[in-house]
Design a protein around this motif. Structure first.
Motif, PDB file in Angstrom:
ATOM      1  N   VAL A  93      14.514 -34.390  -7.526  1.00 60.04           N
ATOM      2  CA  VAL A  93      13.382 -35.226  -7.918  1.00 60.04           C
ATOM      3  C   VAL A  93      12.494 -35.469  -6.704  1.00 60.04           C
ATOM      4  CG1 VAL A  93      14.600 -36.404  -9.794  1.00 60.04           C
ATOM      5  CG2 VAL A  93      14.740 -37.313  -7.490  1.00 60.04           C
ATOM      6  N   GLU A  94      11.221 -35.605  -6.944  1.00 59.42           N
ATOM      7  CA  GLU A  94      10.291 -35.944  -5.884  1.00 59.42           C
ATOM      8  C   GLU A  94      10.355 -37.441  -5.626  1.00 59.42           C
ATOM      9  OE1 GLU A  94       8.585 -33.906  -4.110  1.00 59.42           O
ATOM     10  OE2 GLU A  94       9.079 -32.088  -5.233  1.00 59.42           O
ATOM     11  N   LEU A  95      10.205 -37.818  -4.359  1.00 66.00           N
ATOM     12  CA  LEU A  95      10.282 -39.227  -3.998  1.00 66.00           C
ATOM     13  C   LEU A  95       9.262 -40.050  -4.774  1.00 66.00           C
ATOM     14  CD1 LEU A  95      11.602 -41.361  -2.165  1.00 66.00           C
ATOM     15  CD2 LEU A  95       9.857 -40.857  -0.466  1.00 66.00           C
ATOM     16  N   ASN A  96       8.059 -39.484  -4.925  1.00 63.69           N
ATOM     17  CA  ASN A  96       7.007 -40.256  -5.595  1.00 63.69           C
ATOM     18  C   ASN A  96       7.229 -40.378  -7.098  1.00 63.69           C
ATOM     19  OD1 ASN A  96       6.391 -37.683  -6.438  1.00 63.69           O
ATOM     20  ND2 ASN A  96       4.523 -37.493  -5.230  1.00 63.69           N
ATOM     21  N   SER A  97       8.235 -39.663  -7.639  1.00 67.18           N
ATOM     22  CA  SER A  97       8.514 -39.763  -9.069  1.00 67.18           C
ATOM     23  C   SER A  97       9.607 -40.799  -9.361  1.00 67.18           C
ATOM     24  CB  SER A  97       8.941 -38.402  -9.630  1.00 67.18           C
ATOM     25  OG  SER A  97      10.213 -38.034  -9.121  1.00 67.18           O
ATOM     26  N   LEU A  98      10.256 -41.331  -8.306  1.00 68.17           N
ATOM     27  CA  LEU A  98      11.289 -42.344  -8.482  1.00 68.17           C
ATOM     28  C   LEU A  98      10.663 -43.714  -8.675  1.00 68.17           C
ATOM     29  CD1 LEU A  98      13.853 -41.235  -5.733  1.00 68.17           C
ATOM     30  CD2 LEU A  98      14.052 -40.915  -8.196  1.00 68.17           C
ATOM     31  N   SER A  99      11.371 -44.581  -9.371  1.00 70.18           N
ATOM     32  CA  SER A  99      10.890 -45.940  -9.584  1.00 70.18           C
ATOM     33  C   SER A  99      12.059 -46.899  -9.553  1.00 70.18           C
ATOM     34  CB  SER A  99      10.167 -46.050 -10.936  1.00 70.18           C
ATOM     35  OG  SER A  99      11.040 -45.681 -12.004  1.00 70.18           O
ATOM     36  N   VAL A 100      11.808 -48.133  -9.195  1.00 74.62           N
ATOM     37  CA  VAL A 100      12.850 -49.156  -9.135  1.00 74.62           C
ATOM     38  C   VAL A 100      13.413 -49.371 -10.540  1.00 74.62           C
ATOM     39  CG1 VAL A 100      13.347 -51.577  -8.654  1.00 74.62           C
ATOM     40  CG2 VAL A 100      11.845 -50.280  -7.133  1.00 74.62           C
TER      41      VAL A 100
END
Length: 211
Positions: free
Chosen positions: A158-165
């Motif tokens: 996964v891309e870092l910018n696609s992760l969410s809290v």
């Protein structure tokens, strides 16, 4: 406090935790699933306690949550508790699944160790009673293949910018991926709370999602 008064063995630390937080930890009977992130609560409550260090505390907590008694307690819908024994959240399906897989693998390893000890004892007895008549076929019979381990789930990057809290992810921190929840994203690091209650910071490349 002298070095001799400090707790250095995990079983002693766990006994101390059961004494300090009896509504949370126990030594016998049914265990209670622990709140996710409970290590931070313990570290804060015991920060002035010289009997236990954070390192010993983390190791003891890992032993406690990997015990068969604890893994059997992690059932979907069961309430997780905080240090005071108060219900704070429910166990999720994927946490029960991870606990069941961990329990199965632990039992398989224990059975294999017991089988190896029995084989060793048998060989020793044969060596004492029949030193001149060893049967080579006995060694082959004793070497049974290890049970096949359940394959790890298929993961994708996964891309870092696609992760969410709050996102459910898989974290590679050992031989098998572990389920966890994203609690904080800081540049290239991701803070994740694992299903066994521990919290850890990992690099983004070690975070995956199931395919």
């Amino acid at each position: 406090m002298s070095e001799s008064e400090k707790l250095t063995k995990s079983k002693d630390v766990i006994a101390y935790l059961a004494e300090q937080f009896p509504n949370c930890f126990s030594l016998q009977g049914d265990a209670k699933p622990l709140k996710i992130g409970i290590f931070e609560d313990l570290a804060k409550r015991l920060e002035d306690d010289e009997k236990v260090s954070k390192t010993r505390l983390r190791t003891a907590l890992r032993h406690y949550t990997n015990s068969w008694r604890y893994l059997r307690s992690v059932k979907t819908g069961t309430e997780r508790v905080n240090l005071d024994g108060e219900a704070v959240e429910k166990v999720l399906d994927e946490h029960q699944q991870h606990a069941a897989e961990a329990l199965k693998e632990s039992k398989e390893r224990a059975a294999e160790r017991a089988k190896q000890r029995k084989t060793t004892d048998t060989k020793s007895e044969e060596a004492r009673t029949k030193p001149k008549r060893r049967e080579p076929s006995a060694n082959k019979a004793a070497r049974k293949p290890k049970p096949a381990r359940k394959p790890a789930p298929k993961l994708k990057d996964v891309e870092l910018n696609s992760l969410s809290v709050g996102q459910q992810v898989q974290v590679k921190a050992g031989n098998r991926p572990m389920p966890g929840t994203v609690v904080e994203i800081d540049k290239s690091d991701v803070q994740v709370q694992l299903a066994n209650g521990l919290s850890m910071k990992v690099k983004a490349e070690n975070v995956f999602v199931k395919q």
